[in-house]
Design a protein around this motif. Structure first.
Motif, PDB file in Angstrom:
ATOM      1  N   GLY A   1     -38.428 -59.047  71.413  1.00  0.00           N
ATOM      2  CA  GLY A   1     -37.051 -58.770  70.786  1.00  0.00           C
ATOM      3  C   GLY A   1     -36.505 -60.013  70.258  1.00  0.00           C
ATOM      4  O   GLY A   1     -34.981 -60.374  71.051  1.00  0.00           O
TER       5      GLY A   1
ATOM      6  N   CYS B   1     -38.588 -53.754  72.365  1.00  0.00           N
ATOM      7  CA  CYS B   1     -38.321 -55.217  72.976  1.00  0.00           C
ATOM      8  C   CYS B   1     -39.081 -55.305  73.826  1.00  0.00           C
ATOM      9  O   CYS B   1     -39.684 -56.609  74.073  1.00  0.00           O
ATOM     10  CB  CYS B   1     -36.740 -55.377  73.272  1.00  0.00           C
ATOM     11  N   GLU B   2     -39.394 -54.384  74.648  1.00  0.00           N
ATOM     12  CA  GLU B   2     -40.382 -54.486  75.825  1.00  0.00           C
ATOM     13  C   GLU B   2     -41.966 -54.183  75.376  1.00  0.00           C
ATOM     14  O   GLU B   2     -42.893 -54.524  76.386  1.00  0.00           O
ATOM     15  CB  GLU B   2     -39.869 -53.304  77.117  1.00  0.00           C
TER      16      GLU B   2
ATOM     17  N   VAL C   1     -33.206 -59.924  68.503  1.00  0.00           N
ATOM     18  CA  VAL C   1     -32.182 -58.678  68.846  1.00  0.00           C
ATOM     19  C   VAL C   1     -31.058 -59.252  69.624  1.00  0.00           C
ATOM     20  O   VAL C   1     -31.289 -59.963  70.674  1.00  0.00           O
ATOM     21  CB  VAL C   1     -32.760 -57.582  69.722  1.00  0.00           C
TER      22      VAL C   1
ATOM     23  N   GLY D   1     -32.884 -57.390  74.271  1.00  0.00           N
ATOM     24  CA  GLY D   1     -33.082 -58.504  73.081  1.00  0.00           C
ATOM     25  C   GLY D   1     -33.066 -59.794  73.922  1.00  0.00           C
ATOM     26  O   GLY D   1     -32.604 -59.923  74.965  1.00  0.00           O
ATOM     27  N   THR D   2     -33.612 -60.848  73.028  1.00  0.00           N
ATOM     28  CA  THR D   2     -33.527 -62.244  73.723  1.00  0.00           C
ATOM     29  C   THR D   2     -32.388 -62.853  73.109  1.00  0.00           C
ATOM     30  O   THR D   2     -31.993 -63.862  73.807  1.00  0.00           O
ATOM     31  CB  THR D   2     -34.898 -62.834  73.384  1.00  0.00           C
TER      32      THR D   2
ATOM     33  N   ASP E   1     -31.905 -53.834  64.796  1.00  0.00           N
ATOM     34  CA  ASP E   1     -30.718 -54.226  65.320  1.00  0.00           C
ATOM     35  C   ASP E   1     -29.606 -54.546  64.480  1.00  0.00           C
ATOM     36  O   ASP E   1     -28.387 -54.362  64.664  1.00  0.00           O
ATOM     37  CB  ASP E   1     -31.097 -55.624  65.933  1.00  0.00           C
TER      38      ASP E   1
ATOM     39  N   ALA F   1     -37.863 -55.034  64.671  1.00  0.00           N
ATOM     40  CA  ALA F   1     -36.741 -54.927  65.737  1.00  0.00           C
ATOM     41  C   ALA F   1     -35.295 -55.358  65.186  1.00  0.00           C
ATOM     42  O   ALA F   1     -34.406 -54.797  65.340  1.00  0.00           O
ATOM     43  CB  ALA F   1     -37.121 -55.664  67.035  1.00  0.00           C
TER      44      ALA F   1
ATOM     45  N   ASN G   1     -41.260 -58.246  65.451  1.00  0.00           N
ATOM     46  CA  ASN G   1     -39.958 -58.675  65.725  1.00  0.00           C
ATOM     47  C   ASN G   1     -39.192 -58.508  64.439  1.00  0.00           C
ATOM     48  O   ASN G   1     -37.891 -58.341  64.330  1.00  0.00           O
ATOM     49  CB  ASN G   1     -40.143 -60.162  65.918  1.00  0.00           C
TER      50      ASN G   1
ATOM     51  N   THR H   1     -28.777 -58.302  74.701  1.00  0.00           N
ATOM     52  CA  THR H   1     -29.680 -58.554  75.864  1.00  0.00           C
ATOM     53  C   THR H   1     -29.844 -57.484  76.623  1.00  0.00           C
ATOM     54  O   THR H   1     -30.842 -56.999  77.431  1.00  0.00           O
ATOM     55  CB  THR H   1     -29.105 -59.874  76.820  1.00  0.00           C
TER      56      THR H   1
ATOM     57  N   ALA I   1     -44.282 -59.942  75.588  1.00  0.00           N
ATOM     58  CA  ALA I   1     -42.853 -59.343  75.311  1.00  0.00           C
ATOM     59  C   ALA I   1     -42.277 -59.574  76.954  1.00  0.00           C
ATOM     60  O   ALA I   1     -40.906 -59.652  77.079  1.00  0.00           O
ATOM     61  CB  ALA I   1     -42.747 -57.825  75.192  1.00  0.00           C
TER      62      ALA I   1
ATOM     63  N   LEU J   1     -34.782 -49.805  70.594  1.00  0.00           N
ATOM     64  CA  LEU J   1     -34.604 -51.271  70.948  1.00  0.00           C
ATOM     65  C   LEU J   1     -35.206 -51.548  72.093  1.00  0.00           C
ATOM     66  O   LEU J   1     -36.116 -52.260  72.307  1.00  0.00           O
ATOM     67  CB  LEU J   1     -33.511 -51.818  70.555  1.00  0.00           C
TER      68      LEU J   1
END
Length: 333
Positions: free
Chosen positions: A86, A149-150, A89, A96-97, A133, A129, A126, A92, A80, A145
């Motif tokens: 994420g 995501c973390e 997602v 999210g990426t 999202d 997530a 994912n 950011t 992560a 989220l």
């Protein structure tokens, strides 16, 4: 004069006879291939990052994880930290990426060359997530989220039931609204991460017996009335725990309804649309590793006066394996 001679001509036939008496020598290096074969340059870089992480962090430990049924939480959290919690997602600012489905498939394929089981759980996380999202309210996204995501929060997808597998629309878990809470009652089966995850996306029936009677809920692990069955004993995939998720008047705030009432089946199916791509990518990554090990083996294993790599039938076998691998990847991408 035979039909063969008429077709090939005398000179061609003479050459054929000459070749039949010649001992052909085959190279010891049978198949030269790159794991990122055919990918655009951007995805090649993504593959490289994921592959190197898998080689360093997953591969040395995967056999022990499976033997001891160990869920590698710390290593998954490391994944992560480089953006794999994420992947698609979009925001950011919420962790999210913001990558594409193709990017995700590339990542999961690369990670699965080292450990399919661990990667498959990460793909499910994912998927959850992405569902939040896509369908979550602003408040739900902000609440859940960043930690998902973390991977401070691990997440699980809860659709399958003891009497409702492929026929997902036949699920029987009920959700009844009383005041400003929903109360869920039912049982989910074969849940990856069950008992270990912090967040559960649960499909439950709020209306009639049709698909439009199903809703989706975000259920935290500490919800009153939520419990878990014993960990399943499996022949493989032991680096991710699998348990039943049991709800007995499980109390969930109305604000944890994902989307609208009656929208749950659509949410669940759209999640699986991407999930199927992800699990296919995991399978391709595992197949890629098998092909590599097979190729390495035949280069050193000796029989009949030489290595197996010198046998044409073995070469054909590996060539067929490589063909099926790359055609599978093309179909998935």
């Amino acid at each position: 004069m035979s039909i063969l001679v008429k077709l090939l001509g005398k000179r061609a036939l003479q050459r054929t006879k000459h070749l039949s008496k010649t001992k052909l020598r085959y190279p010891k290096r049978l198949i030269t291939f790159e794991a990122d074969f055919g990918l655009p340059s951007a995805q090649k870089e993504i593959y490289k990052v994921a592959y190197n992480f898998a080689k360093e962090k997953l591969l040395p430990h995967a056999p022990e994880w499976d033997q001891k049924a160990h869920f590698p939480v710390d290593v998954i959290k490391e994944a992560a930290s480089i953006g794999f919690g994420g992947i698609y997602v979009k925001d950011t600012d919420l962790g999210g990426t913001g990558m594409t489905r193709l990017d995700a498939a590339v990542i999961f394929e690369a990670l699965s060359t080292a450990c399919v089981s661990t990667t498959a759980y990460l793909s499910i996380h994912n998927m959850c997530a992405g569902m939040i999202d896509t369908y979550g309210t602003k408040e739900q996204k902000e609440q859940f989220l960043p930690k998902i995501c973390e991977m401070e929060y691990f997440s699980s997808y809860c659709l399958t039931e003891p009497n409702s597998g492929s026929d997902a629309a036949a699920l029987r878990t009920k959700a009844v609204k009383r005041g400003d809470h929903y109360y869920l009652t039912g049982e989910k089966s074969f849940i990856s991460g069950g008992g270990s995850s912090d967040i559960y996306l649960v499909m439950a029936r709020t209306g009639d017996d049709s698909p439009s009677g199903i809703s989706c809920f975000i259920v935290p692990k500490d919800s009153p009335g939520l419990s878990f069955g014993k960990k399943a004993h499996k022949l493989g995939w032991n680096s991710q725990p699998t348990r039943e998720v049991i709800m007995e008047d499980c109390k969930v705030p109305e604000g944890n309804l994902l989307g609208k009432e009656g929208q749950g089946f659509k949410i669940a199916m759209q999640g699986l649309d991407g999930g199927r791509i992800n699990i296919a990518a995991c399978s391709i990554g595992g197949a890629h590793a098998c092909l590599k090990y097979a190729k390495d083996h035949v280069l050193v294993r000796k029989a009949f006066g030489g290595t197996l790599s010198e046998l044409q039938t073995v070469q054909f076998k590996l060539a067929n394996m490589a063909t099926r691998l790359y055609s599978s990847r093309l179909m998935n991408f």
